[in-house]
Design a protein around this motif. Structure first.
Motif, PDB file in Angstrom:
ATOM      1  N   TYR A 159      49.307 -21.113  90.726  1.00 19.99           N
ATOM      2  CA  TYR A 159      50.196 -22.258  90.959  1.00 19.99           C
ATOM      3  C   TYR A 159      49.606 -23.548  90.395  1.00 19.99           C
ATOM      4  O   TYR A 159      50.328 -24.371  89.828  1.00 19.99           O
ATOM      5  CB  TYR A 159      50.504 -22.408  92.447  1.00 19.99           C
ATOM      6  CG  TYR A 159      51.582 -21.476  92.927  1.00 19.99           C
ATOM      7  CD1 TYR A 159      52.919 -21.719  92.610  1.00 19.99           C
ATOM      8  CD2 TYR A 159      51.281 -20.341  93.663  1.00 19.99           C
ATOM      9  CE1 TYR A 159      53.926 -20.855  93.026  1.00 19.99           C
ATOM     10  CE2 TYR A 159      52.282 -19.465  94.090  1.00 19.99           C
ATOM     11  CZ  TYR A 159      53.596 -19.734  93.758  1.00 19.99           C
ATOM     12  OH  TYR A 159      54.594 -18.880  94.162  1.00 19.99           O
ATOM     13  N   ILE A 160      48.311 -23.705  90.548  1.00 18.87           N
ATOM     14  CA  ILE A 160      47.655 -24.901  89.996  1.00 18.87           C
ATOM     15  C   ILE A 160      47.771 -24.911  88.479  1.00 18.87           C
ATOM     16  O   ILE A 160      48.131 -25.928  87.872  1.00 18.87           O
ATOM     17  CB  ILE A 160      46.177 -24.952  90.421  1.00 18.87           C
ATOM     18  CG1 ILE A 160      46.072 -25.188  91.929  1.00 18.87           C
ATOM     19  CG2 ILE A 160      45.429 -26.056  89.661  1.00 18.87           C
ATOM     20  CD1 ILE A 160      44.665 -25.048  92.480  1.00 18.87           C
ATOM     21  N   PHE A 161      47.499 -23.769  87.860  1.00 12.95           N
ATOM     22  CA  PHE A 161      47.561 -23.677  86.402  1.00 12.95           C
ATOM     23  C   PHE A 161      48.967 -23.942  85.880  1.00 12.95           C
ATOM     24  O   PHE A 161      49.164 -24.720  84.937  1.00 12.95           O
ATOM     25  CB  PHE A 161      47.091 -22.292  85.948  1.00 12.95           C
ATOM     26  CG  PHE A 161      47.283 -22.045  84.477  1.00 12.95           C
ATOM     27  CD1 PHE A 161      46.417 -22.593  83.546  1.00 12.95           C
ATOM     28  CD2 PHE A 161      48.350 -21.270  84.017  1.00 12.95           C
ATOM     29  CE1 PHE A 161      46.601 -22.380  82.191  1.00 12.95           C
ATOM     30  CE2 PHE A 161      48.539 -21.051  82.671  1.00 12.95           C
ATOM     31  CZ  PHE A 161      47.653 -21.610  81.751  1.00 12.95           C
ATOM     32  N   HIS A 162      49.964 -23.326  86.497  1.00 10.21           N
ATOM     33  CA  HIS A 162      51.343 -23.485  86.030  1.00 10.21           C
ATOM     34  C   HIS A 162      51.867 -24.898  86.280  1.00 10.21           C
ATOM     35  O   HIS A 162      52.635 -25.421  85.461  1.00 10.21           O
ATOM     36  CB  HIS A 162      52.252 -22.458  86.709  1.00 10.21           C
ATOM     37  CG  HIS A 162      52.095 -21.068  86.182  1.00 10.21           C
ATOM     38  ND1 HIS A 162      51.021 -20.270  86.504  1.00 10.21           N
ATOM     39  CD2 HIS A 162      52.865 -20.324  85.342  1.00 10.21           C
ATOM     40  CE1 HIS A 162      51.136 -19.105  85.896  1.00 10.21           C
ATOM     41  NE2 HIS A 162      52.241 -19.107  85.184  1.00 10.21           N
ATOM     42  N   THR A 163      51.456 -25.499  87.383  1.00 15.00           N
ATOM     43  CA  THR A 163      51.868 -26.875  87.652  1.00 15.00           C
ATOM     44  C   THR A 163      51.274 -27.831  86.629  1.00 15.00           C
ATOM     45  O   THR A 163      51.964 -28.724  86.115  1.00 15.00           O
ATOM     46  CB  THR A 163      51.432 -27.309  89.071  1.00 15.00           C
ATOM     47  OG1 THR A 163      52.020 -26.420  90.033  1.00 15.00           O
ATOM     48  CG2 THR A 163      51.886 -28.730  89.373  1.00 15.00           C
ATOM     49  N   VAL A 164      49.989 -27.633  86.324  1.00 10.43           N
ATOM     50  CA  VAL A 164      49.336 -28.459  85.298  1.00 10.43           C
ATOM     51  C   VAL A 164      50.007 -28.256  83.950  1.00 10.43           C
ATOM     52  O   VAL A 164      50.209 -29.210  83.185  1.00 10.43           O
ATOM     53  CB  VAL A 164      47.828 -28.125  85.213  1.00 10.43           C
ATOM     54  CG1 VAL A 164      47.186 -28.802  84.003  1.00 10.43           C
ATOM     55  CG2 VAL A 164      47.121 -28.553  86.496  1.00 10.43           C
ATOM     56  N   LEU A 165      50.361 -27.002  83.636  1.00 14.87           N
ATOM     57  CA  LEU A 165      51.038 -26.706  82.368  1.00 14.87           C
ATOM     58  C   LEU A 165      52.362 -27.442  82.271  1.00 14.87           C
ATOM     59  O   LEU A 165      52.700 -28.014  81.228  1.00 14.87           O
ATOM     60  CB  LEU A 165      51.258 -25.195  82.246  1.00 14.87           C
ATOM     61  CG  LEU A 165      51.936 -24.702  80.958  1.00 14.87           C
ATOM     62  CD1 LEU A 165      51.029 -24.961  79.761  1.00 14.87           C
ATOM     63  CD2 LEU A 165      52.253 -23.214  81.059  1.00 14.87           C
ATOM     64  N   LEU A 166      53.127 -27.450  83.367  1.00 17.68           N
ATOM     65  CA  LEU A 166      54.408 -28.154  83.380  1.00 17.68           C
ATOM     66  C   LEU A 166      54.203 -29.660  83.205  1.00 17.68           C
ATOM     67  O   LEU A 166      54.930 -30.311  82.449  1.00 17.68           O
ATOM     68  CB  LEU A 166      55.140 -27.881  84.692  1.00 17.68           C
ATOM     69  CG  LEU A 166      56.526 -28.514  84.807  1.00 17.68           C
ATOM     70  CD1 LEU A 166      57.552 -27.694  84.037  1.00 17.68           C
ATOM     71  CD2 LEU A 166      56.962 -28.637  86.257  1.00 17.68           C
ATOM     72  N   ILE A 167      53.208 -30.215  83.881  1.00 16.38           N
ATOM     73  CA  ILE A 167      52.915 -31.645  83.760  1.00 16.38           C
ATOM     74  C   ILE A 167      52.513 -31.997  82.335  1.00 16.38           C
ATOM     75  O   ILE A 167      52.918 -33.034  81.795  1.00 16.38           O
ATOM     76  CB  ILE A 167      51.811 -32.058  84.756  1.00 16.38           C
ATOM     77  CG1 ILE A 167      52.324 -31.922  86.194  1.00 16.38           C
ATOM     78  CG2 ILE A 167      51.338 -33.486  84.499  1.00 16.38           C
ATOM     79  CD1 ILE A 167      51.259 -32.130  87.252  1.00 16.38           C
TER      80      ILE A 167
END
Length: 211
Positions: free
Chosen positions: A21-29
């Motif tokens: 979740y952290i990785f995907h959230t950072v990717l979206l940002i």
């Protein structure tokens, strides 16, 4: 009892895949930031043409000539369902892992470009417009996209482990059933987001434009 079970299930799921979740959230940002930067790469002519079409849309919105709420609802639900549906299919194919990440990045890029263009062309008024036009439905859509991306990636990784690590025994059928249930729940939530986009967001935009 059911509420407690659901709460525990969600909590355990987030804890288990917290790094995902952290990785995907950072990717979206990162996609949002990149989309905002891309605005500066447009030529003056491209910006003027795009701003002209946006002004035309705003004029039609104020006069009530845009699509009916039901049509916006159906379009939004269809588009976003196909988008996460593609992620879902890519998760089953296993080889689609990089494309799932790319789709999430592109979603963030579109949001960042929209906000960046409004702000650059219209200043604080553009920020307010982007706030009422982009934020309401995306408060629901963005978390759904992140969750679907995480589940699709984790499902693909589980299939890869099962395929190459023979010592791991895990029936595919229960995994696939849970995977389909997640997707069905995501579609229902996208229906809520489409309702907001069709019946609530245009009203906010029209109210702001009338000021």
């Amino acid at each position: 009892m059911k509420k407690r079970w659901r709460s525990n299930f969600i909590t355990n799921h987030i804890e288990q895949y917290s790094s995902f979740y952290i990785f995907h959230t950072v990717l979206l940002i990162m996609g949002v930031i990149f989309g905002a930067i891309v605005v500066n790469s447009l030529s003056t002519t491209q910006k003027d043409d795009l701003f002209y079409f946006i002004n035309e849309f705003f004029s039609q919105l104020k006069s009530g000539e845009v699509l009916a709420p039901k049509e916006i609802f159906l379009h939004s639900l269809s588009y976003n369902s196909k988008y996460i549906g593609l992620m879902w299919i890519l998760g089953i194919t296993m080889i689609g892992l990089p494309i799932i990440l790319l789709l999430l990045f592109l979603k963030g890029m579109v949001i960042g470009f929209t906000i960046g263009f409004f702000v650059q062309q219209m200043g604080w008024k553009g920020f307010l417009l982007s706030f009422v036009s982009v934020l309401p439905q995306n408060l629901i859509i963005i978390p759904i996209f992140i969750v679907v991306a995480v589940i699709s990636v984790s499902f693909a990784l589980q299939l890869i482990k099962k395929l190459f690590v023979k010592s791991i025994y895990q029936p595919i059928a229960p995994m696939l059933v849970k995977y389909c249930m997640f997707f069905g729940a995501a579609i229902l939530l996208l229906g809520l987001a489409a309702f907001v986009e069709g019946y609530f967001t245009p009203y906010l935009m029209r109210s702001l434009l009338s000021l």
